[in-house]
Design a protein around this motif. Structure first.
Motif, PDB file in Angstrom:
ATOM      1  N   ASP A 226     -75.180 -10.118 -19.875  1.00 21.28           N
ATOM      2  CA  ASP A 226     -73.860 -10.717 -19.641  1.00 21.28           C
ATOM      3  C   ASP A 226     -72.958 -10.722 -20.877  1.00 21.28           C
ATOM      4  OD1 ASP A 226     -74.646 -11.193 -16.987  1.00 21.28           O
ATOM      5  OD2 ASP A 226     -75.767 -12.949 -17.632  1.00 21.28           O
ATOM      6  N   MET A 227     -72.750  -9.544 -21.429  1.00 24.54           N
ATOM      7  CA  MET A 227     -71.945  -9.422 -22.644  1.00 24.54           C
ATOM      8  C   MET A 227     -70.461  -9.715 -22.393  1.00 24.54           C
ATOM      9  SD  MET A 227     -73.883  -8.853 -25.232  1.00 24.54           S
ATOM     10  CE  MET A 227     -72.870  -8.178 -26.548  1.00 24.54           C
ATOM     11  N   GLU A 228     -70.072  -9.910 -21.141  1.00 24.08           N
ATOM     12  CA  GLU A 228     -68.673 -10.227 -20.835  1.00 24.08           C
ATOM     13  C   GLU A 228     -68.354 -11.705 -21.024  1.00 24.08           C
ATOM     14  OE1 GLU A 228     -71.100  -9.550 -18.900  1.00 24.08           O
ATOM     15  OE2 GLU A 228     -71.050 -10.513 -16.961  1.00 24.08           O
ATOM     16  N   MET A 229     -69.373 -12.547 -21.250  1.00 20.61           N
ATOM     17  CA  MET A 229     -69.167 -13.994 -21.216  1.00 20.61           C
ATOM     18  C   MET A 229     -68.808 -14.576 -22.587  1.00 20.61           C
ATOM     19  SD  MET A 229     -69.190 -14.731 -18.177  1.00 20.61           S
ATOM     20  CE  MET A 229     -69.724 -14.108 -16.586  1.00 20.61           C
ATOM     21  N   VAL A 230     -67.512 -14.663 -22.822  1.00 22.97           N
ATOM     22  CA  VAL A 230     -66.973 -15.142 -24.098  1.00 22.97           C
ATOM     23  C   VAL A 230     -66.286 -16.486 -23.852  1.00 22.97           C
ATOM     24  CG1 VAL A 230     -65.422 -14.573 -26.012  1.00 22.97           C
ATOM     25  CG2 VAL A 230     -66.463 -12.725 -24.665  1.00 22.97           C
ATOM     26  N   GLN A 231     -66.633 -17.489 -24.627  1.00 27.56           N
ATOM     27  CA  GLN A 231     -65.986 -18.790 -24.403  1.00 27.56           C
ATOM     28  C   GLN A 231     -64.770 -18.973 -25.310  1.00 27.56           C
ATOM     29  OE1 GLN A 231     -67.701 -22.727 -25.740  1.00 27.56           O
ATOM     30  NE2 GLN A 231     -67.916 -22.998 -23.530  1.00 27.56           N
ATOM     31  N   PHE A 232     -63.698 -19.495 -24.711  1.00 25.78           N
ATOM     32  CA  PHE A 232     -62.461 -19.782 -25.458  1.00 25.78           C
ATOM     33  C   PHE A 232     -62.223 -21.288 -25.418  1.00 25.78           C
ATOM     34  CE2 PHE A 232     -62.332 -15.543 -23.788  1.00 25.78           C
ATOM     35  CZ  PHE A 232     -61.928 -14.793 -24.879  1.00 25.78           C
ATOM     36  N   LEU A 233     -61.784 -21.820 -26.535  1.00 23.28           N
ATOM     37  CA  LEU A 233     -61.505 -23.256 -26.620  1.00 23.28           C
ATOM     38  C   LEU A 233     -59.997 -23.437 -26.433  1.00 23.28           C
ATOM     39  CD1 LEU A 233     -63.525 -25.551 -27.388  1.00 23.28           C
ATOM     40  CD2 LEU A 233     -62.565 -25.481 -29.664  1.00 23.28           C
ATOM     41  N   ILE A 284     -60.756 -23.304 -18.163  1.00 20.28           N
ATOM     42  CA  ILE A 284     -59.531 -23.379 -17.353  1.00 20.28           C
ATOM     43  C   ILE A 284     -58.332 -23.805 -18.218  1.00 20.28           C
ATOM     44  CG2 ILE A 284     -58.435 -24.558 -15.372  1.00 20.28           C
ATOM     45  CD1 ILE A 284     -61.206 -24.538 -14.031  1.00 20.28           C
ATOM     46  N   VAL A 285     -58.537 -24.771 -19.109  1.00 22.19           N
ATOM     47  CA  VAL A 285     -57.414 -25.201 -19.964  1.00 22.19           C
ATOM     48  C   VAL A 285     -57.041 -24.072 -20.943  1.00 22.19           C
ATOM     49  CG1 VAL A 285     -56.491 -27.018 -21.437  1.00 22.19           C
ATOM     50  CG2 VAL A 285     -58.243 -27.587 -19.760  1.00 22.19           C
ATOM     51  N   ALA A 286     -58.062 -23.398 -21.486  1.00 20.20           N
ATOM     52  CA  ALA A 286     -57.778 -22.280 -22.404  1.00 20.20           C
ATOM     53  C   ALA A 286     -56.980 -21.201 -21.682  1.00 20.20           C
ATOM     54  CB  ALA A 286     -59.076 -21.698 -22.943  1.00 20.20           C
ATOM     55  N   ARG A 287     -57.360 -20.929 -20.443  1.00 18.84           N
ATOM     56  CA  ARG A 287     -56.675 -19.902 -19.644  1.00 18.84           C
ATOM     57  C   ARG A 287     -55.229 -20.306 -19.388  1.00 18.84           C
ATOM     58  NH1 ARG A 287     -59.837 -19.875 -14.627  1.00 18.84           N
ATOM     59  NH2 ARG A 287     -61.459 -19.303 -16.093  1.00 18.84           N
ATOM     60  N   GLY A 288     -55.026 -21.578 -19.002  1.00 24.69           N
ATOM     61  CA  GLY A 288     -53.668 -22.078 -18.758  1.00 24.69           C
ATOM     62  C   GLY A 288     -52.806 -21.910 -20.006  1.00 24.69           C
ATOM     63  N   ASN A 289     -53.344 -22.307 -21.157  1.00 20.19           N
ATOM     64  CA  ASN A 289     -52.589 -22.197 -22.416  1.00 20.19           C
ATOM     65  C   ASN A 289     -52.267 -20.733 -22.728  1.00 20.19           C
ATOM     66  OD1 ASN A 289     -53.111 -24.896 -22.482  1.00 20.19           O
ATOM     67  ND2 ASN A 289     -54.398 -24.877 -24.305  1.00 20.19           N
ATOM     68  N   PHE A 290     -53.249 -19.876 -22.521  1.00 19.93           N
ATOM     69  CA  PHE A 290     -53.084 -18.443 -22.818  1.00 19.93           C
ATOM     70  C   PHE A 290     -51.964 -17.861 -21.956  1.00 19.93           C
ATOM     71  CE2 PHE A 290     -54.241 -13.948 -22.223  1.00 19.93           C
ATOM     72  CZ  PHE A 290     -54.528 -13.551 -23.522  1.00 19.93           C
ATOM     73  N   PRO A 349     -54.991 -21.368 -27.773  1.00 22.81           N
ATOM     74  CA  PRO A 349     -56.409 -21.199 -27.473  1.00 22.81           C
ATOM     75  C   PRO A 349     -57.078 -20.306 -28.524  1.00 22.81           C
ATOM     76  CG  PRO A 349     -55.079 -19.841 -26.014  1.00 22.81           C
ATOM     77  CD  PRO A 349     -54.115 -20.600 -26.884  1.00 22.81           C
ATOM     78  N   SER A 350     -58.395 -20.395 -28.620  1.00 22.89           N
ATOM     79  CA  SER A 350     -59.105 -19.642 -29.656  1.00 22.89           C
ATOM     80  C   SER A 350     -60.514 -19.292 -29.171  1.00 22.89           C
ATOM     81  CB  SER A 350     -59.192 -20.543 -30.899  1.00 22.89           C
ATOM     82  OG  SER A 350     -59.704 -19.857 -32.001  1.00 22.89           O
ATOM     83  N   GLN A 351     -60.972 -18.083 -29.508  1.00 22.06           N
ATOM     84  CA  GLN A 351     -62.359 -17.714 -29.147  1.00 22.06           C
ATOM     85  C   GLN A 351     -63.293 -18.690 -29.867  1.00 22.06           C
ATOM     86  OE1 GLN A 351     -65.068 -16.670 -31.046  1.00 22.06           O
ATOM     87  NE2 GLN A 351     -66.353 -16.109 -29.344  1.00 22.06           N
ATOM     88  N   HIS A 352     -64.382 -19.096 -29.194  1.00 24.31           N
ATOM     89  CA  HIS A 352     -65.197 -20.137 -29.816  1.00 24.31           C
ATOM     90  C   HIS A 352     -66.695 -19.828 -29.824  1.00 24.31           C
ATOM     91  CE1 HIS A 352     -66.269 -24.039 -31.259  1.00 24.31           C
ATOM     92  NE2 HIS A 352     -66.895 -24.390 -30.150  1.00 24.31           N
ATOM     93  N   PHE A 353     -67.226 -19.348 -28.688  1.00 18.65           N
ATOM     94  CA  PHE A 353     -68.678 -19.219 -28.555  1.00 18.65           C
ATOM     95  C   PHE A 353     -68.961 -18.004 -27.691  1.00 18.65           C
ATOM     96  CE2 PHE A 353     -72.730 -20.214 -26.413  1.00 18.65           C
ATOM     97  CZ  PHE A 353     -73.521 -20.556 -27.497  1.00 18.65           C
ATOM     98  N   PHE A 354     -70.216 -17.494 -27.768  1.00 22.18           N
ATOM     99  CA  PHE A 354     -70.574 -16.335 -26.962  1.00 22.18           C
ATOM    100  C   PHE A 354     -71.837 -16.652 -26.160  1.00 22.18           C
ATOM    101  CE2 PHE A 354     -72.299 -11.952 -26.507  1.00 22.18           C
ATOM    102  CZ  PHE A 354     -71.303 -11.518 -25.650  1.00 22.18           C
ATOM    103  N   MET A 355     -71.694 -16.550 -24.839  1.00 24.02           N
ATOM    104  CA  MET A 355     -72.843 -16.892 -23.980  1.00 24.02           C
ATOM    105  C   MET A 355     -73.778 -15.698 -23.759  1.00 24.02           C
ATOM    106  SD  MET A 355     -70.346 -19.149 -23.282  1.00 24.02           S
ATOM    107  CE  MET A 355     -69.232 -18.189 -22.297  1.00 24.02           C
TER     108      MET A 355
END
Ligand SMILES: Cc1cc2nc3c(=O)[nH]c(=O)nc-3n(C[C@H](O)[C@H](O)[C@H](O)COP(=O)(O)OP(=O)(O)OC[C@H]3O[C@@H](n4cnc5c(N)ncnc54)[C@H](O)[C@@H]3O)c2cc1C
Length: 572
Positions: A226-233, A284-290, A349-355
């Motif tokens: 699942d290399m597509e799973m990037v978390q944004f804050l 969802i909040v990161a997406r809204g901000n983006f 928003p900012s990239q934060h973690f990688f799942m």
């Protein structure tokens, strides 16, 4: 060909929290351990930057079973069930163990904790805070490492894992200080190289976290999930440049009356989650901000407006008390009015973690015999999204496990030396990158900048097929043209950081392509992966992991596998 040599039972790559925990537990099993890291800190990486929020079961009404179910729900059910269960069941004990190393948990009494907040997605309040953030326990772990007999080689970048008969037998590194190559031989290797934040333009991570571990493991034959799973804050500082992307956090930190507005004065989160609005999940909040910023409804500095003014003074005091460093930074960046919540502030928003990451089993074994992995470099535990505070719990649990299991394995093995030919070809590959000096090609910093921009624009919080195809085309162009014509500013060997950067840039482009291709393949939205052309979760087709694996001819194949299918592990 000249190089230095270093031998040990267990080689640990990286010096974050997972590495420290692994080293300490391997030393308890009397294995000889070397930590090799491209930075100087005994315990650094994202670990030392962490805000110190640690989640596990500390509330008497809570239970590991409820925590386990929350981890799965938060992860969109993509999680590796066995690993998620270990995190839920072993988290509390692991966190308490780290108290011996200087973690300072806020206690009401011997057995009761001040569980400060119920983070998004958690059914119970689970977050404990060390008010010194991660500095306290990193210092403690560092002290413990110094007295444990662990060897520490700093400012050495590992660029190749060495294999013999498909077993990991060591690695090759480059020393920043001497400019020499170092060939490590070990019975077991633990990969603890952390995440990939630096491949994004805006990130809470440091610029050192270039995703090296994913590329190293893939090349060695490990499977990645699942290399597509990037978390944004959702909330980070938009300026000054030196602070851009630095963590602010979530609206809940500021109190229940916190609002987000765009440049038209609209409280836009109503559109994205009418019920929870600003208090929706991070993705969802990161997406809204983006979206608000990308569609031109941001402020002049390309940010959204964060308004904490209507919260009671109690919440301001709580914020100052629990997030003293962020509060101080708000005062420095936005001034006294914003720090005292009399004025609004701005956020991006900012990239934060990688799942996603290297697939491991319960013993932290990868698909490659002799290669173990722990921490953010691994995938599967958090599925499609991570709950707050659970990354630190993860490194305490799985770092310790990886060290212990690697030591048991090492004790059962004879040391095998790597063939001179594999060492020679590995060193020559790196050497070639350093030979072009002051020519017409791009410098590493220029290529890095391009990769970061592409990843943010096309593989950020909002994705779609046309953009991703464009992004992949641009990344491939970089891979094929810029990388083969890379040029350095100097041919010096000693302290030539650009040599490090050249290798890191190669890892960045390889890792970026893995993220990009997996993101294009997943034709649905789930957790942190959101596509405007497939906005819904599709369990019928996509309740599956995407596995990336490299064949012997160097081609990467992306395949879907049922959740829980562990056929990729060699069973060694
Ligand atoms: C600003 C910030 C705040 C956070 N706050 C929290 C929080 O409050 N709670 C929580 O649970 N999580 C938090 N996280 C996430 C958490 O900190 C990380 O997921 C976790 O610390 C990762 O630990 P790690 O040991 O796996 O990797 P890291 O700590 O990142 O360490 C990786 C190490 O590997 C080294 N390395 C990488 N590649 C190579 C190579 N090729 N050769 C040699 N060395 C290499 C790096 O230099 C580094 O030393 C936060 C993250 C950030 C960035």
């Amino acid at each position: 060909m000249e190089f230095e040599r270093h031998a040990c039972d267990i080689l640990i790559i990286g010096s974050g929290g997972a590495a420290a925990m692994a080293a300490l537990s391997a030393r308890r099993q009397t294995a000889s351990v070397t930590i090799v890291s491209k930075e100087t800190s005994l315990v650094g990486g994202a670990t030392i930057m962490a805000s110190g929020g640690i989640s596990s079961v500390f509330n008497p009404e809570d239970s590991p079973e409820v925590f386990f179910n929350d981890i799965l729900r938060g992860g969109g059910y993509l999680n590796n069930r066995k690993l998620a269960r270990i995190l839920a069941e072993c988290g509390t004990e692991a966190v308490l163990k780290v108290e011996h190393y200087g973690l300072l948990l806020d206690r009401k009494s011997r057995d009761a904790f001040n569980v400060v907040k119920k983070g998004e997605g958690h059914s119970w309040p689970r977050g404990l805070l060390d008010r010194r953030e991660a500095l306290g326990f990193c210092h403690g772990l560092g002290q413990a490492l110094l007295t444990s007999g662990t060897q520490f080689l700093s400012e050495v970048l590992i660029f190749k894992l060495l294999l013999e008969s498909d077993r990991t037998v060591g690695a090759i590194g480059l020393s920043l200080i001497s400019g020499n190559f170092i060939v490590f031989s070990a019975k077991a290797v633990v990969l603890a190289t952390g995440g990939l934040g630096a491949i994004y333009e805006t990130t809470t991570n440091s610029d050192m976290l270039t995703g090296d571990g994913y590329a190293l493991a893939l090349e060695a034959g490990a499977a990645l999930s699942d290399m597509e799973m990037v978390q944004f804050l959702p909330l980070a500082f938009p300026y000054p440049r030196s602070r851009r992307g630095t963590i602010i956090g979530m609206c809940s930190l500021f109190g229940p009356d916190t609002r987000l507005y765009n440049n038209r004065g609209e409280q836009y989160m109503e559109k994205y989650d009418p019920e929870r609005k600003e208090f929706s999940t991070r993705d969802i909040v990161a997406r809204g901000n983006f979206i608000e910023i990308m569609e031109g409804r941001g402020t002049a500095s390309g940010a959204v407006i964060l308004d904490p003014r209507n919260n009671d003074t109690y919440y301001r005091r709580r914020f100052e008390d629990t997030c003293p460093h962020i509060h101080k930074m708000i005062r420095e960046v936005f001034g006294d009015g914003a720090a005292d919540w009399k004025e609004t502030l701005e956020a991006i928003p900012s990239q934060h973690f990688f799942m996603g990451g290297v697939q491991i089993d319960e013993d932290c074994k990868t698909a490659v015999p002799g290669l173990f992995a722990a921490g953010e470099v691994t995938g599967g535990i958090h599925g499609a999204n991570r709950l707050s505070g659970s990354a630190l719990t993860e490194i305490f649990v799985f770092g310790d496990r990886a060290g212990k299991r690697a030591a048991v394995y090492a004790h059962s093995q004879k040391k095998i030396s790597s063939q001179p030919n594999s060492v020679k070809s590995g060193i020559e590959e790196a050497q070639q990158m350093f030979e072009t000096v002051n020519k017409d090609g791009s410098r590493p910093f220029e290529v890095r900048r391009k990769i970061k921009k592409i990843m943010w624009q096309y593989f950020g919080p909002v994705r779609n097929e046309a953009d991703m195809k464009m992004g992949i085309k641009k990344l491939q162009e970089i891979h094929e043209t810029d990388m083969s014509a890379l040029t350095l500013g100097s041919g010096h060997m000693r302290y030539n950081r650009e040599r490090f950067q050249a290798i890191e840039t190669l890892f960045m482009i390889r890792t970026a392509l893995l993220v990009a291709n997996a993101a294009l393949m997943r034709r649905e939205s789930r957790g942190s992966h959101f596509r405007t052309d497939f906005p819904y979760t599709n369990d019928n087709l996509w309740l599956k992991n995407i596995i990336s694996k490299q064949s012997r001819d160097g081609k990467v194949a992306y395949q879907t596998k049922d959740i829980g299918d562990e056929a990729f592990l060699a069973g060694w």
